[in-house]
Design an enzyme around this catalytic site. Structure first.
Site, mmCIF file in Angstrom:
data_model
loop_
_atom_site.group_PDB
_atom_site.id
_atom_site.type_symbol
_atom_site.label_atom_id
_atom_site.label_comp_id
_atom_site.label_asym_id
_atom_site.label_seq_id
_atom_site.Cartn_x
_atom_site.Cartn_y
_atom_site.Cartn_z
ATOM 1 N N GLU A 1 91.960 49.355 71.626
ATOM 2 C CA GLU A 1 92.216 50.342 70.566
ATOM 3 C C GLU A 1 92.659 49.617 69.306
ATOM 4 O O GLU A 1 92.880 48.389 69.335
ATOM 5 C CB GLU A 1 93.260 51.362 71.030
ATOM 6 C CG GLU A 1 92.702 52.313 72.087
ATOM 7 C CD GLU A 1 93.721 53.277 72.656
ATOM 8 O OE1 GLU A 1 94.724 53.552 71.986
ATOM 9 O OE2 GLU A 1 93.519 53.740 73.780
ATOM 10 N N HIS B 1 96.899 60.381 63.313
ATOM 11 C CA HIS B 1 95.778 59.793 64.057
ATOM 12 C C HIS B 1 94.530 59.955 63.200
ATOM 13 O O HIS B 1 94.268 61.038 62.679
ATOM 14 C CB HIS B 1 95.608 60.501 65.401
ATOM 15 C CG HIS B 1 94.754 59.736 66.357
ATOM 16 N ND1 HIS B 1 93.408 59.534 66.147
ATOM 17 C CD2 HIS B 1 95.043 59.091 67.521
ATOM 18 C CE1 HIS B 1 92.915 58.815 67.142
ATOM 19 N NE2 HIS B 1 93.891 58.526 67.984
ATOM 20 N N ARG C 1 96.411 52.038 62.913
ATOM 21 C CA ARG C 1 96.231 53.441 62.538
ATOM 22 C C ARG C 1 96.649 53.815 61.138
ATOM 23 O O ARG C 1 96.016 54.638 60.492
ATOM 24 C CB ARG C 1 97.052 54.306 63.491
ATOM 25 C CG ARG C 1 96.216 54.840 64.549
ATOM 26 C CD ARG C 1 96.974 55.693 65.468
ATOM 27 N NE ARG C 1 96.333 55.481 66.751
ATOM 28 C CZ ARG C 1 96.813 55.891 67.891
ATOM 29 N NH1 ARG C 1 97.965 56.522 67.921
ATOM 30 N NH2 ARG C 1 96.157 55.679 68.994
ATOM 31 N N HIS D 1 100.261 63.034 64.575
ATOM 32 C CA HIS D 1 100.040 62.657 65.974
ATOM 33 C C HIS D 1 101.306 62.209 66.689
ATOM 34 O O HIS D 1 101.529 62.575 67.837
ATOM 35 C CB HIS D 1 99.017 61.523 65.976
ATOM 36 C CG HIS D 1 98.618 61.032 67.329
ATOM 37 N ND1 HIS D 1 97.964 61.821 68.243
ATOM 38 C CD2 HIS D 1 98.772 59.811 67.927
ATOM 39 C CE1 HIS D 1 97.729 61.110 69.348
ATOM 40 N NE2 HIS D 1 98.223 59.896 69.184
ATOM 41 N N ARG E 1 103.466 52.843 65.135
ATOM 42 C CA ARG E 1 103.292 52.518 66.554
ATOM 43 C C ARG E 1 101.918 51.919 66.834
ATOM 44 O O ARG E 1 100.899 52.416 66.346
ATOM 45 C CB ARG E 1 103.450 53.794 67.384
ATOM 46 C CG ARG E 1 103.167 53.603 68.862
ATOM 47 C CD ARG E 1 103.339 54.903 69.603
ATOM 48 N NE ARG E 1 102.348 55.867 69.201
ATOM 49 C CZ ARG E 1 101.308 56.237 69.942
ATOM 50 N NH1 ARG E 1 101.127 55.712 71.137
ATOM 51 N NH2 ARG E 1 100.459 57.144 69.501
HETATM 52 P P1 FAD Z 1 106.203 64.836 76.308
HETATM 53 O O1 FAD Z 1 105.171 64.353 77.237
HETATM 54 O O2 FAD Z 1 105.743 65.435 75.053
HETATM 55 O O3 FAD Z 1 107.090 65.892 77.084
HETATM 56 C C1 FAD Z 1 108.041 66.669 76.402
HETATM 57 C C2 FAD Z 1 108.644 67.659 77.365
HETATM 58 O O4 FAD Z 1 109.809 68.222 76.799
HETATM 59 C C3 FAD Z 1 107.742 68.837 77.715
HETATM 60 O O5 FAD Z 1 107.888 69.080 79.097
HETATM 61 C C4 FAD Z 1 108.345 70.010 76.940
HETATM 62 O O6 FAD Z 1 108.167 71.260 77.553
HETATM 63 C C5 FAD Z 1 109.820 69.620 77.001
HETATM 64 N N1 FAD Z 1 110.637 70.234 75.964
HETATM 65 C C6 FAD Z 1 110.584 70.059 74.619
HETATM 66 N N2 FAD Z 1 111.527 70.790 74.012
HETATM 67 C C7 FAD Z 1 112.205 71.435 74.979
HETATM 68 C C8 FAD Z 1 113.285 72.361 74.996
HETATM 69 N N3 FAD Z 1 113.882 72.788 73.872
HETATM 70 N N4 FAD Z 1 113.720 72.843 76.183
HETATM 71 C C9 FAD Z 1 113.142 72.458 77.348
HETATM 72 N N5 FAD Z 1 112.103 71.585 77.386
HETATM 73 C C10 FAD Z 1 111.654 71.089 76.229
HETATM 74 N N6 FAD Z 1 100.210 57.667 73.978
HETATM 75 C C11 FAD Z 1 99.772 56.583 74.647
HETATM 76 O O7 FAD Z 1 100.550 55.664 74.941
HETATM 77 N N7 FAD Z 1 98.463 56.501 75.022
HETATM 78 C C12 FAD Z 1 97.556 57.474 74.745
HETATM 79 O O8 FAD Z 1 96.400 57.374 75.110
HETATM 80 C C13 FAD Z 1 97.997 58.606 74.024
HETATM 81 N N8 FAD Z 1 97.137 59.597 73.691
HETATM 82 C C14 FAD Z 1 97.616 60.725 73.099
HETATM 83 C C15 FAD Z 1 96.743 61.786 72.860
HETATM 84 C C16 FAD Z 1 97.215 62.973 72.332
HETATM 85 C C17 FAD Z 1 96.279 64.112 72.068
HETATM 86 C C18 FAD Z 1 98.592 63.105 72.025
HETATM 87 C C19 FAD Z 1 99.126 64.377 71.462
HETATM 88 C C20 FAD Z 1 99.456 62.034 72.231
HETATM 89 C C21 FAD Z 1 98.980 60.852 72.768
HETATM 90 N N9 FAD Z 1 99.829 59.772 73.011
HETATM 91 C C22 FAD Z 1 99.364 58.667 73.674
HETATM 92 C C23 FAD Z 1 101.258 59.886 72.780
HETATM 93 C C24 FAD Z 1 101.947 60.195 74.127
HETATM 94 O O9 FAD Z 1 101.164 61.094 74.846
HETATM 95 C C25 FAD Z 1 103.326 60.793 73.930
HETATM 96 O O10 FAD Z 1 104.049 60.060 72.992
HETATM 97 C C26 FAD Z 1 104.087 60.757 75.255
HETATM 98 O O11 FAD Z 1 103.333 61.384 76.248
HETATM 99 C C27 FAD Z 1 105.435 61.428 75.099
HETATM 100 O O12 FAD Z 1 106.000 61.559 76.368
HETATM 101 P P2 FAD Z 1 107.434 62.213 76.510
HETATM 102 O O13 FAD Z 1 107.736 62.228 77.962
HETATM 103 O O14 FAD Z 1 108.372 61.543 75.610
HETATM 104 O O15 FAD Z 1 107.258 63.700 75.951
HETATM 105 C C1 SIN Z 2 94.018 57.837 71.558
HETATM 106 O O1 SIN Z 2 93.491 57.936 72.658
HETATM 107 O O2 SIN Z 2 93.382 57.627 70.519
HETATM 108 C C2 SIN Z 2 95.483 58.003 71.445
HETATM 109 C C3 SIN Z 2 96.172 56.759 71.805
HETATM 110 C C4 SIN Z 2 97.600 56.782 71.368
HETATM 111 O O3 SIN Z 2 98.023 57.672 70.664
HETATM 112 O O4 SIN Z 2 98.310 55.846 71.735
#
Ligand code: FAD
Ligand code: SIN
Length: 537
Positions: A115, A238, A289, A350, A385
């Site tokens: 990437e 993104h 990015r 993003h 990032r």
């Molecule tokens: P999240 O997975 O967002 O989980 C948050 C949780 O908190 C959820 O369960 C939600 O319900 C809960 N929550 C929030 N507020 C409250 C509240 N007030 N009360 C109770 N619960 C609450 N990163 C990579 O490294 N590789 C990738 O390929 C990649 N692709 C991506 C593609 C997309 C489309 C997106 C949107 C992001 C991508 N990212 C990627 C970024 C990555 O997915 C996120 O940064 C990561 O998953 C965040 O994980 P987390 O556990 O911190 O939060």
């Molecule tokens: C993507 O698949 O382009 C998202 C990867 C990332 O946000 O780290």
């Protein structure tokens, strides 16, 4: 309810911590929607990690992954943090495989993707739904873990702290007020260790790749509780969100076309078919990015076109269907055959690089409060990032956070038991016609953030945004205190708080660096290479 560990969030950070913590005490892990409703579930590209010597891309090394992360971070990464997190990549993959994540393999070896900003192939993936596979494996493991209570549709309203209760003692966390969205009841969950794993805040912008749950609740709550927040100006856009003007519904508007396509040879072109990114960076479509998103923004403004295109037509027939089936099939559903037509794309909000300030072990400035995953600002990402470093950070910091809590945090059982926490007081019932105001305010915030605080900023636009947000904040505050709370009001309250934090941080940074670009201060100034830190009191 009582817990030894109250974990707010069920993405990669929250669940991987919950599963481990349950061996050491009673854990409550909450999600405001379903357990699978998270940014984690939407991740496509994969998880960056340098594996053992015989499994890695020739010439790759942990040092090179560290160097790429520091380079993307534009001078603001915390190098020791980067070193530690990147070095723990291989063990993260091992653990996810143990939970049942089936990463793609070729000839028995892990298949490695590439990437933007990565100098080598090092992204492990499960086709183009890596996040979904990780989330499902974690939810399955969590459901079969003893001592772990999983509560869906439980929305954390606010943290309860000694400071908020007016107690003259060291400020620390006592638990949280939680809305059961199904019954409408607000309960108190007491815990000495509260861990925010609430993800990011993409929904603060009109156009975003994030699901509806990404409303910045964790940052807003931590801010209200007095924890230190940093670097909220660094919102990552993104470069390639599907542009679909005819679309209705969030799915079509937010559909990400993974950067991993560019890793496999897809090229960004303008309406004339020119590979325009090369004019901005010799790495072209695979530059980091911030550079690619800015180049697209510039091209769109220069040409007046509504979008640019991602071109994969030169790939062999069947390639997209085999390597990126989710993207291929979703685009087909939207009426676009990407093997025959270039994919129209625009940048969209993003990822939140800043957040609640923590050390490498998730410890915040407020006693008993920890933060892991996207909500936290550890110093790994700096001003931008590196792709696919986020899932990695979520897992590594969750693991370290548990070790930190067990080694250094001693619960104060007595004061927890004897501290009286007042029950939640409901405001009056909301009149249905006033709900329109919520949706209107929600829309206004997202639109003004998009117009005034997105990829290119100016002092003037930031001032205007700040003024409008001040008024909106007042209105939302009145609404919040006067009405019975529901998820919509709570998210609106958090959105306006987070939007203000982004604007405040952006206004403080009088230079351009990484994801923060302002035409009034277009140069990077070495003297300003430090975090923007803010705190309520
Ligand atoms: P999240 O997975 O967002 O989980 C948050 C949780 O908190 C959820 O369960 C939600 O319900 C809960 N929550 C929030 N507020 C409250 C509240 N007030 N009360 C109770 N619960 C609450 N990163 C990579 O490294 N590789 C990738 O390929 C990649 N692709 C991506 C593609 C997309 C489309 C997106 C949107 C992001 C991508 N990212 C990627 C970024 C990555 O997915 C996120 O940064 C990561 O998953 C965040 O994980 P987390 O556990 O911190 O939060
Ligand atoms: C993507 O698949 O382009 C998202 C990867 C990332 O946000 O780290």
């Amino acid at each position: 309810m009582n817990a030894d560990f109250l974990i707010i969030g069920s993405g990669i950070a929250g669940l991987s911590l919950a599963i481990r913590a349950a061996r050491h005490g009673r854990v409550i892990c909450l999600s405001k929607g379903s357990l699978l409703d998270s940014n984690t579930s939407w991740a496509q590209g994969g998880i960056a990690s340098v594996l053992d010597e015989e499994l890695r891309d020739p010439g790759d090394s942990v040092e090179l992954h560290i160097a790429d992360t520091l380079d993307a971070g534009a001078g603001l990464c915390n190098e020791p943090v980067v070193r530690t997190i990147i070095s723990e990549g291989a063990s993260t993959i091992e653990e996810l495989v143990h939970y049942g994540v089936d990463f793609d393999r070729e000839d028995g070896h892990f298949s490695l993707g590439k990437e933007g900003g990565h100098s080598k192939r090092r992204i492990l993936h499960a086709r183009d739904t890596t996040g979904r596979k990780i989330a499902e494996a974690l939810v399955h493991t969590a459901r079969n873990t003893e001592n772990l209570v999983l509560l869906e549709n439980h929305f954390v309203i606010d943290l309860i702290t000694t400071g908020k209760l007016g107690m003259v003692t060291d400020d620390r966390v006592l638990g949280a007020y939680v809305l059961n969205s199904e019954s409408g009841e607000v309960v108190i969950i007491r815990a000495d260790r509260v861990i925010l794993a609430t993800g990011g805040c993409g929904k603060v912008y009109l156009y975003t790749t994030n699901p509806d749950s990404a409303t910045g609740d964790g940052v807003a709550m931590a801010w209200r509780a007095g924890a230190m927040i940093a670097n909220m100006e660094f919102i990552q856009f993104h470069p390639t969100c599907f542009y679909n003007p005819a679309a209705s519904g969030a799915e079509a508007r937010s559909f990400l076309v993974s950067e991993a396509l560019r890793g496999e040879g897809a090229v960004l072109i303008n309406q004339k078919g020119e590979d325009f990114i090369k004019k901005h960076d010799p790495r072209g479509s695979l530059a980091p990015r911030d550079i690619v998103a800015r180049a697209i923004d510039h091209e769109i403004k220069r040409t007046g076109a509504p979008c640019v295109f991602l071109d994969v037509r030169h790939k062999p027939a069947g390639f997209m269907k085999e390597r990126f089936p989710f993207i291929y099939n979703t685009l087909m559903r939207f009426g676009l055959d990407c093997e025959k037509q270039p994919i129209p794309v625009v940048p969209a909000a993003h990822y939140q690089c800043g957040g609640v300030v923590t050390d490498i072990n998730g410890k915040t400035s407020l006693r008993g409060l920890y933060a892991v995953g996207e909500v936290a600002c550890t110093g790994l990402h700096g001003a931008n990032r590196l792709a696919s470093n986020s899932l990695l950070e979520g897992n590594v910091t969750a693991r370290r956070c548990l070790v930190e809590m067990l080694a250094h945090f001693h619960p104060n059982r007595e004061s927890q038991e004897f501290t009286e926490i007042p029950a939640w007081e409901h405001g009056d019932t909301a009149a249905p016609d006033e709900l329109v105001v919520i949706y209107h305010n929600w829309d206004e915030i997202r639109r003004l953030m998009w117009d005034y605080v997105s990829i290119v900023r100016t002092d003037n636009r930031l001032r205007r945004a700040a003024t409008r947000l001040r008024n909106l904040k007042k209105e939302v505050r009145e609404f919040y205190w006067g009405h019975r709370v529901n998820a919509d009001i709570l998210e609106l309250r958090n959105l306006v708080a987070v939007a203000s934090l982004i604007v405040d941080c952006a206004a403080k940074r009088k230079e351009s660096r990484g994801l923060h670009y302002t035409t009034d201060h277009p140069r990077t100034k070495e003297s300003l290479a430090s975090d923007t830190r803010i705190r309520k009191f």
